[in-house]
Each structure stands twice: as structure tokens, then as C-alpha cells.
Design a protein around this motif. Structure first.
Motif, mmCIF file in Angstrom:
data_model
loop_
_atom_site.group_PDB
_atom_site.id
_atom_site.type_symbol
_atom_site.label_atom_id
_atom_site.label_comp_id
_atom_site.label_asym_id
_atom_site.label_seq_id
_atom_site.Cartn_x
_atom_site.Cartn_y
_atom_site.Cartn_z
ATOM 1 N N ILE A 212 0.855 -1.144 0.169
ATOM 2 C CA ILE A 212 0.046 -0.030 -0.072
ATOM 3 C C ILE A 212 0.823 1.235 0.022
ATOM 4 N N VAL A 213 0.821 2.264 -0.989
ATOM 5 C CA VAL A 213 1.557 3.242 -1.012
ATOM 6 C C VAL A 213 0.664 4.299 -0.460
ATOM 7 N N GLN A 214 1.302 4.987 0.523
ATOM 8 C CA GLN A 214 0.691 6.000 1.106
ATOM 9 C C GLN A 214 1.469 7.454 0.883
ATOM 10 N N ARG A 215 0.898 8.564 1.028
ATOM 11 C CA ARG A 215 1.503 9.950 1.255
ATOM 12 C C ARG A 215 1.752 10.128 2.578
ATOM 13 N N SER A 216 2.565 11.334 2.792
ATOM 14 C CA SER A 216 2.950 11.806 4.178
ATOM 15 C C SER A 216 1.665 11.953 5.075
ATOM 16 N N ASP A 217 0.566 12.486 4.562
ATOM 17 C CA ASP A 217 -0.455 12.699 5.292
ATOM 18 C C ASP A 217 -1.371 11.461 5.547
ATOM 19 N N ASP A 218 -0.749 10.175 5.157
ATOM 20 C CA ASP A 218 -1.587 8.991 5.171
ATOM 21 C C ASP A 218 -2.480 8.746 4.326
ATOM 22 N N GLY A 219 -2.606 9.514 3.183
ATOM 23 C CA GLY A 219 -3.583 9.230 2.098
ATOM 24 C C GLY A 219 -3.052 7.955 1.092
ATOM 25 N N VAL A 220 -3.905 7.392 0.753
ATOM 26 C CA VAL A 220 -3.578 6.114 -0.149
ATOM 27 C C VAL A 220 -3.509 6.541 -1.647
ATOM 28 N N VAL A 221 -2.480 6.247 -2.219
ATOM 29 C CA VAL A 221 -2.274 6.394 -3.467
ATOM 30 C C VAL A 221 -2.836 5.528 -4.520
ATOM 31 N N SER B 264 -3.372 5.978 -8.094
ATOM 32 C CA SER B 264 -2.810 5.885 -9.230
ATOM 33 C C SER B 264 -1.396 6.801 -9.386
ATOM 34 N N ALA B 265 -0.719 6.624 -10.509
ATOM 35 C CA ALA B 265 0.525 7.015 -10.418
ATOM 36 C C ALA B 265 0.490 8.674 -10.968
ATOM 37 N N ALA B 266 -0.669 9.088 -11.497
ATOM 38 C CA ALA B 266 -1.028 10.291 -11.653
ATOM 39 C C ALA B 266 -1.352 11.152 -10.560
ATOM 40 N N GLU B 267 -1.510 10.518 -9.620
ATOM 41 C CA GLU B 267 -1.706 11.388 -8.207
ATOM 42 C C GLU B 267 -0.575 11.662 -7.625
ATOM 43 N N VAL B 268 0.718 11.171 -7.992
ATOM 44 C CA VAL B 268 2.030 11.521 -7.229
ATOM 45 C C VAL B 268 2.757 12.529 -8.171
ATOM 46 N N ASP B 269 3.229 13.309 -7.262
ATOM 47 C CA ASP B 269 4.348 14.642 -7.729
ATOM 48 C C ASP B 269 5.504 14.294 -7.892
ATOM 49 N N PRO B 270 6.275 14.545 -8.983
ATOM 50 C CA PRO B 270 7.738 14.212 -8.946
ATOM 51 C C PRO B 270 8.578 14.571 -7.640
ATOM 52 N N GLU C 140 7.994 13.669 -4.621
ATOM 53 C CA GLU C 140 7.142 13.524 -3.384
ATOM 54 C C GLU C 140 7.582 12.418 -2.630
ATOM 55 N N THR C 141 7.745 12.293 -1.384
ATOM 56 C CA THR C 141 8.130 11.069 -0.536
ATOM 57 C C THR C 141 7.035 10.528 -0.083
ATOM 58 N N LEU C 142 6.954 9.105 -0.413
ATOM 59 C CA LEU C 142 5.955 8.151 -0.159
ATOM 60 C C LEU C 142 6.230 7.086 0.812
ATOM 61 N N THR C 143 5.537 6.458 1.360
ATOM 62 C CA THR C 143 5.627 5.188 2.259
ATOM 63 C C THR C 143 4.970 4.205 1.794
ATOM 64 N N VAL C 144 5.727 3.047 1.299
ATOM 65 C CA VAL C 144 5.100 2.027 0.872
ATOM 66 C C VAL C 144 5.141 0.791 2.058
ATOM 67 N N ARG C 145 3.769 0.474 2.331
ATOM 68 C CA ARG C 145 3.688 -0.504 3.357
ATOM 69 C C ARG C 145 3.527 -1.829 2.851
ATOM 70 N N PHE C 146 4.182 -2.566 3.743
ATOM 71 C CA PHE C 146 4.263 -4.171 3.486
ATOM 72 C C PHE C 146 3.512 -4.901 4.507
ATOM 73 N N THR D 235 10.111 3.749 2.981
ATOM 74 C CA THR D 235 10.038 5.155 2.512
ATOM 75 C C THR D 235 10.810 5.442 1.346
ATOM 76 N N VAL D 236 10.285 5.952 0.252
ATOM 77 C CA VAL D 236 10.566 6.162 -1.083
ATOM 78 C C VAL D 236 10.301 7.649 -1.572
ATOM 79 N N ARG D 237 11.086 7.654 -2.676
ATOM 80 C CA ARG D 237 10.645 9.393 -3.206
ATOM 81 C C ARG D 237 10.431 9.016 -4.663
ATOM 82 N N ALA D 238 9.497 9.853 -4.964
ATOM 83 C CA ALA D 238 8.768 9.684 -6.450
ATOM 84 C C ALA D 238 9.906 10.510 -7.420
#
Length: 405
Positions: free
Chosen positions: A364-373, A375-381, A383-389, A395-398
Motif C-alpha cells: 500500500i502506497v501512502q502519502r505523508s498525510d497517510d492518504g492512499v495513492v 494512481s501514478a498520476a496522483e504522485v508529484d515528482p 514527493e516522499t511516499l511510504t510503501v507499507r508491506f 520510505t521512497v521518493r517519486a
């Protein structure tokens, strides 16, 4: 015109008597009806006391022997007559009398017509109405008896009453039962008995007789006296066919004196038989009721609950055990079903849980505000993201399309 006089100018006796004689003389000759109370023949003159049968008043009548003998039938004491008379006032003696010029006996037909007129008059006044008649007491303590002196009617009433009820008591008033003074004597006796508080019923008795003999019992004054009595009155005059006016006003009419005795007191033999009959009925009623209640009690006692009370307790104990077992079985079944439902619901929850999905290799890919991503179009270049397993997260950067990543 009234005579003028005063204490200073009195009027002599002779003048008063003369004036009275003149006033009476102006009355003229009149027909007078009445009943002969006394009759005396002295030489060629006859002296008659003429009595009013209704009011207690009388007048002296003087006539010649020829006038008296000319009447048919010959007048006698107690007879009703009509006299053609001239009022006379004796100034010397200061006495008033009627001089009889003709005497006529009142016929039976005329007597009956007069009695019928009197009957209608009294009936119109309500003296004969059934509403005012009172019931006789069942067993009078004292019976008032009005009858002739040493009469057969007295013996009939007393003997027949004593045969029916030996303890009966009488208060006897012996009076004249025919003649000019009969009605007056009967009224006096009636009033004496009515004023006696011990007398419960009054019997007026007389044997049979002619219409003239029974006339006192149709006297208006006597009828009104009976109507005014507070004590019930029984009329026992003559025979069955005789109906004086007393029969109409009395509270009870008896056909004969003997019948009066039977109507006034009950028959002791009949009453004893009635008492025995009622006692028998009461005994049968009570006995039947006791038999029914005894049978009901025996039926109740023969029921198992009373015949063996311990057995009933045991039966109820067994019933309680059965119900307890049924309750336990029902509760166990309910708990088992509820456990199965919980396990099934838990399995469904686990199957639908996101953690289960992650364990199958998903992330599950989440933004810093815990929002779930989504679609790829929703991510800004950049932007720091959290990938939950399933077990940890990364933590990754787009990067953009030209970045090396």
C-alpha cells in the motif's frame, strides 16, 4: 225583621212566644220523613217521637187516633214513615210539635231507591273504593264483636272461631241490631272497640231479617263511622243475598256470621299441617344439600393429589428436572450456534482484512498525510511516499519520467 229590644226595654215572654208561634206558623204544612222511635196512644190522641235516621235529632208528632189508624200498614216503632204535618208552637208551654194530618208507610221499593241513591253518593266520595280497604291480621290477638244481646250470630261467631283457633279472645259489645236506636248503639260500640289498642279486628254480626230490620246497617252515619275506623272491620250481616251498605264500606264482607269466624281466624289444624309440610321441605332441602356437599368432598378426597400427596411432589420434581434438562440443552445449543457464528464472522473479517492482502504480496502506497495513492498520476515528482508491506514499510521518493530513479 229582627225584634228590637234592650235591657232597658225588654220584651215580655208572651210577646216572644207569640212571635215565635207566628214565625213557625208561616212554615206551612210539610211532608216529613223519619223513623218512629216511640209511639204512645192516650185516649183519642197518639203521641209519636219521629227520629231522623241520619242525625241524632227527633221531633214530637201528635195526631188523632183516626189519622193513626188510617195508615196501612199500621205504624209501629222502628218503622219509616212519611207524615203530612202542620208545625205548631204552644205559646202557653213554650213547646214545639208537629200535628200529623196523614201518615204513610215508606214502601220497600222506595226504601230500595233511597238506599241506591245513598250508595251512589257514598261511592262517589270514595268510601267504597278498594284502595282504602285494609288487610285483616293473620292472627288477631283480640277480636271485637258487635252483635245483638244473646243472639245466634254471637254464638255462631264465637263457637266457630274457637273451633278453628281455641286460644282466640273476644271483646263483645251487645247492642240493638234493629229499631230506631240500633244504628246509634252500633256506632257507639264501634268507636269504643276502635279506641281499644288491644282489638285487632272488629266484626259486626247480625242474623237474617227483612229489609226494614237491616236498615240500621245502611245508616249513613254508621257507614261514615266504619270508614273512619283505624281498625279493620268485617261485615257479617244477614245471609248471602242480604247486602246492606255496610258490606260495601267494610274491609271484608262475610256472607254469614259463621263465614266471618272462618275468615277472621286461621284453622289451627291447617296451620299445623302447613308447618309440618314446611318443616319437611326444609329438612329435605338441608339433607339434599348435605348429600351434595358430602359427595363433592369424597370426590375431592379421592383425587390423586389428596390420596398420595408425596407422589404429586415427586411428579412435580420430575417435571422440574425435565424442564431443567431441556433448559440446559437449549442453552448449550444456543451457545454452540453463537460460537459458530462468531468463528464464521471472525474468518470473514480476517479474509477481508488489509493485512491479509498485504501478506499475499501486495503493498500500500501512502502519502505523508497517510492518504492512499491509487494512481501514478496522483504522485508529484520528488514527493516522499511510504510503501507499507505486511511486516514492515519503506520510505521512497517519486521521480519523474526523465529521472533515473
Amino acid at each position: 225583621m229582627a225584634l228590637e229590644s234592650s235591657a232597658e226595654s225588654p220584651v215580655p215572654v208572651r210577646t216572644v212566644l207569640a212571635l215565635v208561634g207566628g214565625w213557625i206558623g208561616r212554615l206551612g204544612r210539610v211532608w216529613v220523613e223519619g223513623q218512629i222511635a216511640e209511639c204512645a196512644i192516650r185516649g183519642g190522641a197518639v203521641f209519636i217521637t219521629l227520629r231522623d235516621p241520619v242525625a241524632a235529632v227527633s221531633v214530637r208528632v201528635i195526631c188523632t187516633r183516626q189519622v193513626f189508624d188510617a195508615a196501612q200498614p199500621p205504624p209501629a216503632e222502628g218503622a219509616r214513615v212519611v207524615i203530612w204535618a202542620r208545625p205548631d208552637f204552644n205559646a202557653n208551654r213554650g213547646s214545639f210539635a208537629l200535628t200529623g194530618l196523614e201518615i204513610r208507610a215508606v214502601g220497600v221499593g222506595e226504601l230500595l231507591a233511597r238506599l241506591e241513591r245513598l250508595r251512589r253518593q257514598l261511592a262517589s266520595e270514595g268510601l267504597f273504593s278498594a284502595e282504602r280497604k285494609r288487610l285483616l291480621p293473620f292472627l288477631p290477638g283480640v277480636i271485637g264483636l258487635i252483635c245483638g244481646r244473646g243472639s245466634a250470630a254471637e254464638r255462631d261467631v264465637m263457637q266457630n272461631a274457637a273451633q278453628r283457633w281455641p286460644a282466640v279472645r273476644f271483646r263483645v259489645e251487645e247492642t240493638a241490631v234493629q229499631g230506631p236506636y240500633a244504628a246509634e248503639e252500633v256506632i257507639d260500640a264501634l268507636q269504643r272497640l276502635d279506641s281499644d289498642p288491644e282489638v285487632d279486628v272488629i266484626v259486626i254480626a247480625r242474623g237474617g231479617g227483612s229489609l226494614e230490620d237491616l236498615l240500621p246497617f245502611s245508616d249513613e252515619a254508621l257507614i261514615r263511622a266504619v270508614a273512619a275506623c283505624r281498625t279493620p272491620v268485617v261485615s257479617a250481616i244477614g245471609h248471602e243475598q242480604d247486602t246492606p251498605l255496610l258490606d260495601y264500606v267494610a274491609d271484608l264482607r262475610a256472607s254469614t256470621p259463621t263465614d266471618a269466624a272462618k275468615r277472621v281466624v286461621p284453622d289451627v289444624g291447617e296451620q299445623l299441617a302447613l308447618v309440618a309440610q314446611l318443616r319437611g321441605r326444609a329438612r329435605r332441602h338441608v339433607t339434599g344439600w348435605l348429600d351434595r356437599e358430602t359427595a363433592w368432598l369424597e370426590a375431592i378426597r379421592s383425587r390423586p393429589v389428596l390420596a398420595d400427596p408425596v407422589r404429586e411432589i415427586e411428579r412435580q420434581t420430575e417435571r422440574v428436572d425435565v424442564l431443567l434438562q431441556r433448559a440446559r440443552t437449549s442453552l448449550d445449543a444456543s451457545l454452540a450456534r453463537a460460537g459458530d457464528d462468531v468463528a464464521h464472522t471472525r474468518a470473514r473479517l480476517l479474509a477481508l482484512s488489509p493485512a491479509s492482502t498485504l501478506r499475499r504480496g501486495y503493498a500500500i502506497v501512502q502519502r505523508s498525510d497517510d492518504g492512499v495513492v491509487r494512481s501514478a498520476a496522483e504522485v508529484d515528482p520528488g514527493e516522499t511516499l511510504t510503501v507499507r508491506f505486511a511486516a514492515d514499510q519503506l520510505t521512497v521518493r517519486a521521480c519523474g519520467d526523465g529521472d533515473d530513479g
